[in-house]
Enzyme design. Structure first.
Site, mmCIF file in Angstrom:
data_model
loop_
_atom_site.group_PDB
_atom_site.id
_atom_site.type_symbol
_atom_site.label_atom_id
_atom_site.label_comp_id
_atom_site.label_asym_id
_atom_site.label_seq_id
_atom_site.Cartn_x
_atom_site.Cartn_y
_atom_site.Cartn_z
ATOM 1 N N MET A 1 8.594 9.813 -10.170
ATOM 2 C CA MET A 1 8.918 8.479 -9.648
ATOM 3 C C MET A 1 10.255 7.971 -10.187
ATOM 4 O O MET A 1 10.398 6.794 -10.536
ATOM 5 C CB MET A 1 7.788 7.496 -9.992
ATOM 6 C CG MET A 1 6.446 7.908 -9.409
ATOM 7 S SD MET A 1 5.052 6.948 -10.044
ATOM 8 C CE MET A 1 4.834 7.705 -11.678
ATOM 9 N N LYS B 1 0.125 4.778 -1.423
ATOM 10 C CA LYS B 1 1.188 3.914 -1.928
ATOM 11 C C LYS B 1 2.529 4.621 -1.752
ATOM 12 O O LYS B 1 2.663 5.811 -2.030
ATOM 13 C CB LYS B 1 0.991 3.603 -3.411
ATOM 14 C CG LYS B 1 -0.292 2.845 -3.750
ATOM 15 C CD LYS B 1 -0.334 2.560 -5.247
ATOM 16 C CE LYS B 1 -1.573 1.781 -5.645
ATOM 17 N NZ LYS B 1 -2.772 2.669 -5.655
ATOM 18 N N ASP C 1 -4.762 9.428 -0.627
ATOM 19 C CA ASP C 1 -3.435 8.919 -0.936
ATOM 20 C C ASP C 1 -2.374 9.447 0.031
ATOM 21 O O ASP C 1 -2.607 10.358 0.818
ATOM 22 C CB ASP C 1 -3.050 9.293 -2.367
ATOM 23 C CG ASP C 1 -3.740 8.418 -3.400
ATOM 24 O OD1 ASP C 1 -4.285 7.373 -3.017
ATOM 25 O OD2 ASP C 1 -3.739 8.787 -4.597
#
Length: 222
Positions: free
Chosen positions: A139, A25, A3
């Protein structure tokens, strides 16, 4: 298969000749769709390869490790989990913010803030605002203003402590402290970017106390 937030030094431990496949991502930018990650994991495994799905933090806390494991289980592919240190714990500790502290916090909740940007049903802010001492939001940069408004609307005091830990545990780590009412404005003024954690709770004051005590001790000793 690794990742975006994985420390690239870890890739140096891969066996010579191993394929290094980036599937990271970023907000709004997915190098590989999640469904395709599932397919690639299965395809490598079914060819007899030993596959490492390398993630930042812990694979089972906002890491989609559970989803990927379900896909492997459905296909009869054996797997094991290697636990990690989730960013809420690692970044908070690096910043000097104890998520629990006697007299200040006896409860902690980890929450995804991505839904505040309108992608799915959001968290129960009505329960979280007053029912949890320390709230850690992953996030949450894009939806920070909305998150703060929700907390205030559901009873979290405007003046309650808040902090942002940007690039936690790295050399670029930056800690910004404020209040529920001011932290999103400070984030905008200081151009905060992902990856960053939001921490709400009285434990933010402990960091400030630790810094003050350390300065006072240094002055006395010096």
């Amino acid at each position: 298969m690794y990742d975006r937030l994985v420390n690239k030094e870890l890739l140096g431990y891969a066996k010579k000749g191993a394929a290094l496949v980036y599937v990271g991502k970023a907000p709004g930018q997915h190098a590989v769709p999640q469904a395709e990650i599932h397919e690639q994991l299965a395809a490598f495994a079914m060819k007899g390869k030993q596959v490492v799905r390398l993630k930042g933090g812990d694979p089972l806390i906002f890491g989609r490790g559970g989803e990927e494991a379900q896909e492997m289980a459905l296909r009869g592919i054996p797997f094991e989990f290697v636990p990690g240190v989730t960013s809420a714990i690692g970044a908070a500790s690096s910043a000097g913010i104890p998520l629990t502290h006697r007299g200040r916090s006896a409860s902690v909740a980890f929450v995804s803030g991505s839904s505040s940007a309108g992608r799915e049903q959001g968290p129960r802010w009505d329960l979280l605002a007053q029912g949890v001492d320390t709230l850690v939001v992953y996030m949450g940069v894009a939806g920070m203003a909305d998150i703060c408004r929700e907390l205030i609307a559901h009873g979290r005091p405007h003046s309650a402590p808040a902090a942002i830990v940007e690039q936690g545990t790295s050399e670029q780590e930056r800690v910004i402290t404020g209040t529920v009412g001011s932290i999103h404005k400070l984030a905008s003024l200081m151009h905060v970017k992902n990856p960053a954690l939001l921490i709400f709770g009285e434990v933010v004051h402990v960091r400030e106390q630790l810094l003050r005590l350390a300065e006072e001790a240094e002055e006395r000793i010096g």
